[in-house]
Design a protein around this motif. Structure first.
Motif, PDB file in Angstrom:
ATOM      1  N   TRP A  32       0.810  -1.218   0.000  1.00 31.65           N
ATOM      2  CA  TRP A  32       0.000   0.000   0.000  1.00 31.65           C
ATOM      3  C   TRP A  32       0.851   1.279   0.000  1.00 31.65           C
ATOM      4  CZ3 TRP A  32      -0.112  -3.074   4.643  1.00 31.65           C
ATOM      5  CH2 TRP A  32       0.665  -2.555   5.683  1.00 31.65           C
ATOM      6  N   CYS A  33       2.157   1.133   0.150  1.00 28.34           N
ATOM      7  CA  CYS A  33       3.026   2.303   0.371  1.00 28.34           C
ATOM      8  C   CYS A  33       3.672   2.743  -0.941  1.00 28.34           C
ATOM      9  CB  CYS A  33       4.077   1.939   1.416  1.00 28.34           C
ATOM     10  SG  CYS A  33       5.459   3.086   1.500  1.00 28.34           S
ATOM     11  N   MET A  34       3.214   3.861  -1.491  1.00 28.24           N
ATOM     12  CA  MET A  34       3.732   4.301  -2.787  1.00 28.24           C
ATOM     13  C   MET A  34       5.183   4.783  -2.741  1.00 28.24           C
ATOM     14  SD  MET A  34       1.264   3.355  -4.598  1.00 28.24           S
ATOM     15  CE  MET A  34       1.850   3.889  -6.203  1.00 28.24           C
ATOM     16  N   VAL A  61       6.106  -5.645   5.618  1.00 24.02           N
ATOM     17  CA  VAL A  61       5.733  -5.428   7.031  1.00 24.02           C
ATOM     18  C   VAL A  61       4.323  -5.942   7.336  1.00 24.02           C
ATOM     19  CG1 VAL A  61       7.252  -3.418   7.241  1.00 24.02           C
ATOM     20  CG2 VAL A  61       4.840  -3.076   6.644  1.00 24.02           C
ATOM     21  N   TYR A  71      12.354  -3.609  15.908  1.00 27.15           N
ATOM     22  CA  TYR A  71      13.288  -2.506  15.644  1.00 27.15           C
ATOM     23  C   TYR A  71      12.605  -1.137  15.709  1.00 27.15           C
ATOM     24  CZ  TYR A  71      16.697  -6.064  14.671  1.00 27.15           C
ATOM     25  OH  TYR A  71      17.546  -7.123  14.809  1.00 27.15           O
ATOM     26  N   GLY A  72      11.395  -1.115  16.243  1.00 26.75           N
ATOM     27  CA  GLY A  72      10.711   0.164  16.485  1.00 26.75           C
ATOM     28  C   GLY A  72      10.298   0.896  15.225  1.00 26.75           C
ATOM     29  N   ILE A  73      10.086   0.158  14.132  1.00 32.99           N
ATOM     30  CA  ILE A  73       9.721   0.821  12.877  1.00 32.99           C
ATOM     31  C   ILE A  73       8.249   1.230  12.909  1.00 32.99           C
ATOM     32  CG2 ILE A  73       9.384   0.449  10.400  1.00 32.99           C
ATOM     33  CD1 ILE A  73      11.936  -1.268  10.474  1.00 32.99           C
ATOM     34  N   ARG A  74       8.010   2.514  12.727  1.00 32.61           N
ATOM     35  CA  ARG A  74       6.660   3.055  12.702  1.00 32.61           C
ATOM     36  C   ARG A  74       6.403   3.819  11.413  1.00 32.61           C
ATOM     37  NH1 ARG A  74       4.436   3.871  17.924  1.00 32.61           N
ATOM     38  NH2 ARG A  74       4.341   1.802  18.844  1.00 32.61           N
ATOM     39  N   GLY A  75       7.288   3.632  10.470  1.00 37.41           N
ATOM     40  CA  GLY A  75       7.106   4.339   9.209  1.00 37.41           C
ATOM     41  C   GLY A  75       7.874   3.628   8.119  1.00 37.41           C
ATOM     42  N   ILE A  76       7.287   3.583   6.930  1.00 37.29           N
ATOM     43  CA  ILE A  76       7.970   2.998   5.781  1.00 37.29           C
ATOM     44  C   ILE A  76       7.887   3.980   4.624  1.00 37.29           C
ATOM     45  CG2 ILE A  76       7.799   0.553   6.351  1.00 37.29           C
ATOM     46  CD1 ILE A  76       5.174   0.473   4.775  1.00 37.29           C
ATOM     47  N   LEU A  80      17.146  -0.755   6.834  1.00 38.49           N
ATOM     48  CA  LEU A  80      18.054  -1.009   7.949  1.00 38.49           C
ATOM     49  C   LEU A  80      19.256  -1.776   7.418  1.00 38.49           C
ATOM     50  CD1 LEU A  80      15.716  -2.112  10.929  1.00 38.49           C
ATOM     51  CD2 LEU A  80      16.461   0.198  10.301  1.00 38.49           C
TER      52      LEU A  80
ATOM     53  N   GLY B 130       9.817   8.257  11.296  1.00 39.82           N
ATOM     54  CA  GLY B 130       9.849   6.793  11.205  1.00 39.82           C
ATOM     55  C   GLY B 130       9.722   6.128  12.553  1.00 39.82           C
ATOM     56  N   ARG B 131       9.678   6.928  13.610  1.00 43.26           N
ATOM     57  CA  ARG B 131       9.512   6.435  14.988  1.00 43.26           C
ATOM     58  C   ARG B 131       8.247   7.050  15.582  1.00 43.26           C
ATOM     59  NH1 ARG B 131      13.608   2.689  15.840  1.00 43.26           N
ATOM     60  NH2 ARG B 131      14.916   3.038  14.058  1.00 43.26           N
ATOM     61  N   ASP B 140       1.770   4.759   6.580  1.00 46.61           N
ATOM     62  CA  ASP B 140       2.088   4.381   7.953  1.00 46.61           C
ATOM     63  C   ASP B 140       0.884   4.156   8.868  1.00 46.61           C
ATOM     64  OD1 ASP B 140       4.689   4.563   7.126  1.00 46.61           O
ATOM     65  OD2 ASP B 140       4.966   6.614   7.830  1.00 46.61           O
TER      66      ASP B 140
END
Lengths: 109, 309
Positions: A32-34, A61, A71-76, A80, B130-131, B140
Motif C-alpha cells: 500500500w506504500c507508494m 511489514v 526494531y521500532g519501525i513506525r514508518g515505511i 536497515l 519513522g519512529r 504508515d
C-alpha cells in the motif's frame, strides 16, 4: 513492491540477516506504500551494483510484523543495514540513492 | 558525463503536470524526454483516493489515474528517463539539463518538478521520523492500529489524512493553529461526523515527547499561551508543501515562497524555459490544475519553437 529483491520474513530473519557473513540491507516495505516503490527501485539497483559487498532483502511489514516492531519501525519506507548481526544504519523515508550509498559505504571495509 | 541527442523539449518531472505536457508535446511531434527522479506519478500517489478529478464521478485510485497519464504520454512518443535534474545551463541552441546520469540538451525545457511536504521544524522531528512522526498517512496508518495519533494542519490534505487514520487509530486529534479550518467543506463535514476525531483548536506543537519513539506532544494554546500535554504515539505532519525549485534558484525568478514566477503562458524569466504544476506561483495544488498548466506549457513550447525555427 519490487519483485526482483529476494524476500526475508520474521521466520528466517535471524538466519538470513543476523547470521549473514556479508552486511545485509533490509528494505521494509508494503504493497500500500507508494514511496516504498521508489526506494524499492533503488534497493533493487543496489542489489546488483553492490552484489559482492552487501546482500539486499525485502521485508513485507504486512506479512512480517514482528521484526519491524522489534526494531521500532513506525514508518515505511525504512532501510536497515545490519553487519555482523548488529544494526548499523537506519534510513527512513524516500531518500536519494547517493545518500543511501554513502551511509552503506561507511560500514564497508 | 554522457550526453544524449538534443531533444525538442525536456520535461523535468513525471507527475500530472509533466506527463500532461508530454502528451501534448508528443502529439505536436516534438521529440520529448521526461526526466523523473523516482517513479512516474508524482506526490499524488501518496493519497488514498482521488474524488475531485473531473470525469471520475465515483473517484479513482491515484495509481490507476497516473498510470493512465504515463501510458498516454508514452503512446504519443515521450521517452521517460529515470534521472534527477541537477541544474539547467545555457548552450548556443537552447539549454542543457544536467542530470545525475547524463546531460540532456533541449531546445526548450518545461519544469514540472512539483512540491514536497514541509517539515514542522521542531528539533525532535528528524530523530523521531519513522519512529512515530510521519508525512504519509497511507504509508504508515497500519502501524497505529488501535493507538492514539495526531495530525497537524488544517488544509485538505490534513483533513483527508485525519479521516483516513480514523479507520485504524483508536483516536485522532487534529491540531490546528486557528479556530476554523481552511479545508474543503465536504472534507470538514466528514471530519466532524467521525466520532473518533477530535479537533484541538487554536493549538500549536511546542515539542514532541519521547526519546526513541513518539510518546506525546506539548501543545500551546495560541490564545492564552497555556501549555498542555497530549498523549499520542503518532504525529502525522501535513502543514503544506514546498516547491522543489532549489536547483534553479540562481537561474530563474522565484517568489518569496521559492515558487517559480511564470506569466500567463507559463513562461519563466528565461526564454525557452517554461514551468507548470505545483512548482509555479499561485498553484492551487490540484491534479486537475497541474494537468491544465502542463498542457498550457506544452502549447507554449510548440509556439516558442515555431518562432525560433
Amino acid at each position: 513492491m519490487s519483485d526482483n529483491i529476494p524476500s526475508v520474513t520474521d521466520a528466517d530473519f535471524e538466519a538470513e540477516v543476523l547470521r549473514s557473513s556479508l552486511p545485509v540491507l533490509v528494505d521494509f516495505s508494503a504493497a500500500w506504500c507508494m514511496p516504498c516503490k521508489a526506494v524499492g527501485v533503488i534497493a533493487a539497483d543496489l542489489a546488483v551494483e553492490m552484489k559482492d559487498k552487501i546482500i539486499v532483502r525485502l521485508m513485507d511489514v504486512d506479512a512480517s510484523p514482528k521484526t519491524p516492531a522489534k526494531y521500532g519501525i513506525r514508518g515505511i519506507p525504512t532501510l536497515l543495514l545490519f553487519k555482523g548481526g548488529e544494526l548499523k544504519e537506519s534510513i527512513v523515508g524516500a531518500v536519494s540513492k547517493e545518500k543511501i550509498v554513502g551511509l552503506i559505504a561507511k560500514h564497508l571495509s | 558525463m554522457n550526453a544524449v541527442p538534443r531533444s525538442d523539449v525536456v520535461i523535468i518531472g513525471a507527475g500530472p503536470a509533466g506527463l500532461s505536457a508530454a502528451i501534448y508535446a508528443g502529439r505536436a511531434r516534438l521529440s520529448t524526454v521526461v526526466l523523473e527522479k523516482a517513479l512516474p506519478g508524482g506526490q499524488i500517489l501518496i493519497t488514498d483516493w482521488i474524488e475531485n478529478y473531473p470525469g471520475f464521478p465515483d473517484g479513482v485510485a491515484p495509481a490507476v489515474l497516473m498510470e493512465g497519464f504515463e501510458k498516454q504520454a508514452v503512446h504519443f512518443g515521450a521517452k521517460i528517463v529515470t534521472d534527477e535534474a541537477r541544474e539547467i545551463v545555457p548552450d548556443p541552441v537552447g539549454w542543457i539539463v544536467r542530470g545525475g546520469k547524463a546531460d540532456y540538451p533541449a531546445r526548450a525545457v518545461i519544469i514540472a518538478v512539483g512540491a514536497r511536504y514541509r517539515r514542522l521544524g521542531l528539533a525532535e522531528e528528524d530523530r523521531l521520523t519513522g519512529r512515530g512522526v510521519s508525512y504519509c498517512a497511507t504509508c504508515d496508518a497500519p502501524f497505529f492500529r488501535g493507538r492514539a495519533v495526531a495530525v497537524v494542519g488544517g488544509g485538505d490534505t490534513a483533513l483527508m489524512e485525519a479521516v483516513y487514520l480514523a479507520k485504524y487509530a483508536s483516536r485522532v486529534h487534529l491540531i490546528h493553529r486557528r479556530d476554523r479550518l481552511r479545508g474543503t467543506k465536504i472534507l470538514q463535514e466528514r471530519l466532524f461526523a467521525d466520532p473518533k476525531i477530535t479537533v484541538e483548536w487554536s493549538a500549536v506543537i511546542d515539542q514532541i515527547l519521547g526519546r526513541d519513539r513518539v510518546e506525546g506532544l506539548v501543545l500551546r494554546d495560541t490564545n492564552d499561551g497555556s501549555v498542555r500535554e497530549l498523549a499520542v504515539e503518532g504525529l502525522f505532519v501535513s502543514v503544506g508543501m514546498d516547491p522543489q525549485s532549489e536547483f534553479v534558484r540562481e537561474l530563474l525568478d522565484l517568489n518569496e515562497w521559492k515558487e517559480i514566477r511564470v506569466d500567463g503562458r507559463l513562461a519563466t524569466s528565461r526564454p525557452g524555459i517554461f514551468a507548470a504544476g505545483d512548482v509555479i506561483d499561485a498553484a492551487p495544488h490540484q491534479v486537475a490544475t497541474a494537468a491544465g498548466t502542463g498542457v498550457a506549457a506544452a502549447l507554449s513550447v510548440v509556439e516558442y519553437l515555431s518562432k525560433t525555427g
